[in-house]
Write an enzyme that holds these catalytic residues in place. Structure first.
Site, PDB file in Angstrom:
ATOM      1  N   HIS A  37      32.244   6.580  57.939  1.00 16.21           N
ATOM      2  CA  HIS A  37      31.360   6.541  58.985  1.00 16.21           C
ATOM      3  C   HIS A  37      30.711   7.904  59.305  1.00 16.21           C
ATOM      4  O   HIS A  37      29.688   8.324  59.251  1.00 16.21           O
ATOM      5  CB  HIS A  37      31.749   5.951  60.350  1.00 16.21           C
ATOM      6  CG  HIS A  37      32.016   4.468  60.103  1.00 16.21           C
ATOM      7  ND1 HIS A  37      33.626   3.947  60.568  1.00 16.21           N
ATOM      8  CD2 HIS A  37      31.296   3.504  60.130  1.00 16.21           C
ATOM      9  CE1 HIS A  37      33.279   2.516  60.471  1.00 16.21           C
ATOM     10  NE2 HIS A  37      32.306   2.351  60.093  1.00 16.21           N
ATOM     11  N   LYS A 151      29.826   0.075  50.169  1.00 11.66           N
ATOM     12  CA  LYS A 151      30.819  -0.694  50.281  1.00 11.66           C
ATOM     13  C   LYS A 151      30.224  -1.997  50.430  1.00 11.66           C
ATOM     14  O   LYS A 151      30.652  -3.187  49.678  1.00 11.66           O
ATOM     15  CB  LYS A 151      31.979  -0.415  51.021  1.00 11.66           C
ATOM     16  CG  LYS A 151      33.116  -1.252  51.035  1.00 11.66           C
ATOM     17  CD  LYS A 151      34.109  -0.967  51.994  1.00 11.66           C
ATOM     18  CE  LYS A 151      33.718  -1.079  53.249  1.00 11.66           C
ATOM     19  NZ  LYS A 151      33.672  -2.394  53.587  1.00 11.66           N
TER      20      LYS A 151
END
Length: 282
Positions: A37, A151
């Site tokens: 993140h 992802k």
């Protein structure tokens, strides 16, 4: 650090600092922030005048109530990480009421079939929930650029499709997968794994890299059978799905075409904790 819990105050603040030439970068998250993140945020900080991060565990994209209940919620720790990264980041941490105005239900979307593959087969309604929350966040923040990790490659393609179909003025930017030291794809769900499970989960990326090596010389059917056997021999893992698909359509590849880009996708259950990963094959 500016933290907003309501959309009205956030929208007023962003309107007050926005100019005709300024740019807003946006990173949507469900919290339990990890280095993956933070890498998205660092890219946004480099490329935009203002960076907004949202932390919201979106109920409409969970088809498993247990998964929703157990999803890690670590807002205080997340705020510390954001402050350490850059205190100028703007955080939007809304309630369900603030986002959904008392009606936490999904809109229905047509993603041209992208939603029916892989995750869509195993998580009914999931992508309607994703489309609903991302569209609402884009409308609230009016961002210039939005950053998503690869992802969740299917999600990335679906968000791009949603933006195109709704004529939203935002650039959706995919960013490389950030991995742990043993190459496990970083995920908030990793926090629920035991130390042993986290270590053993390294098999997922090892299998994917072997698939990439085999892709040049073997058929997708042969490769898929090998992947099934690789996990069939491991009692701690349940292979939910493995597929090799066209990056653009996400349709499974049965016969390779040299003019198309392919990607391997995998979902594995470890003690009922769901891990996904992907790798580009050409």
């Amino acid at each position: 650090m500016h933290i907003f819990y309501g959309k009205a105050s956030l929208m007023d603040y962003l309107k007050s600092i926005k100019t005709i030439h300024s740019t807003i970068g946006f990173v949507p998250t469900m919290g339990a922030l990890h280095q993956g993140h933070l890498a998205l945020m660092q890219k946004s900080l480099l490329e935009n005048d203002t960076t907004v991060v949202s932390i919201f565990v979106n109920p409409t994209q969970f088809n498993n109530p247990e998964d929703l209940a157990k999803y890690p919620r670590t807002l205080d720790e997340d705020v510390k990480k954001l402050t350490n990264l850059n205190p100028n980041i703007i955080l939007y941490a809304p309630t369900v009421e603030d986002i959904y105005d008392g009606k936490p239900v999904s809109e229905s979307f047509d993603f041209d079939g992208l939603e029916n593959q892989m995750e869509g087969k195993f998580r009914p309604g999931h992508f309607n929930g994703v489309g609903t929350i991302v569209k609402r966040l884009f409308e609230i923040i009016e961002c210039t650029n939005a950053y998503f990790g690869e992802k969740d490659f299917q999600q990335l393609q679906i968000v791009k499709k949603m933006v195109a179909k709704n004529h939203l003025k935002v650039n959706v930017i995919g960013c490389p997968i950030y991995r742990e030291s043993n190459d496990v794809a970083m995920s908030s769900r990793n926090e629920r794994l035991s130390a042993r499970e986290r270590d053993e989960a390294a098999i997922i990326y090892k299998v994917l890299t072997a698939v990439k090596e085999q892709f040049a010389t073997k058929s997708t059917a042969v490769i898929s059978e090998w992947v099934q056997k690789s996990f069939g021999n491991n009692p701690h893992f349940t292979l939910e799905y493995f597929t090799i698909a066209d990056e653009a359509t996400l349709l499974s590849c049965t016969r390779k075409n040299k003019n198309k880009k392919y990607r391997a996708f995998i979902a594995v259950l470890v003690n009922n904790i769901r891990l996904i990963d992907t790798i580009s094959l050409n």
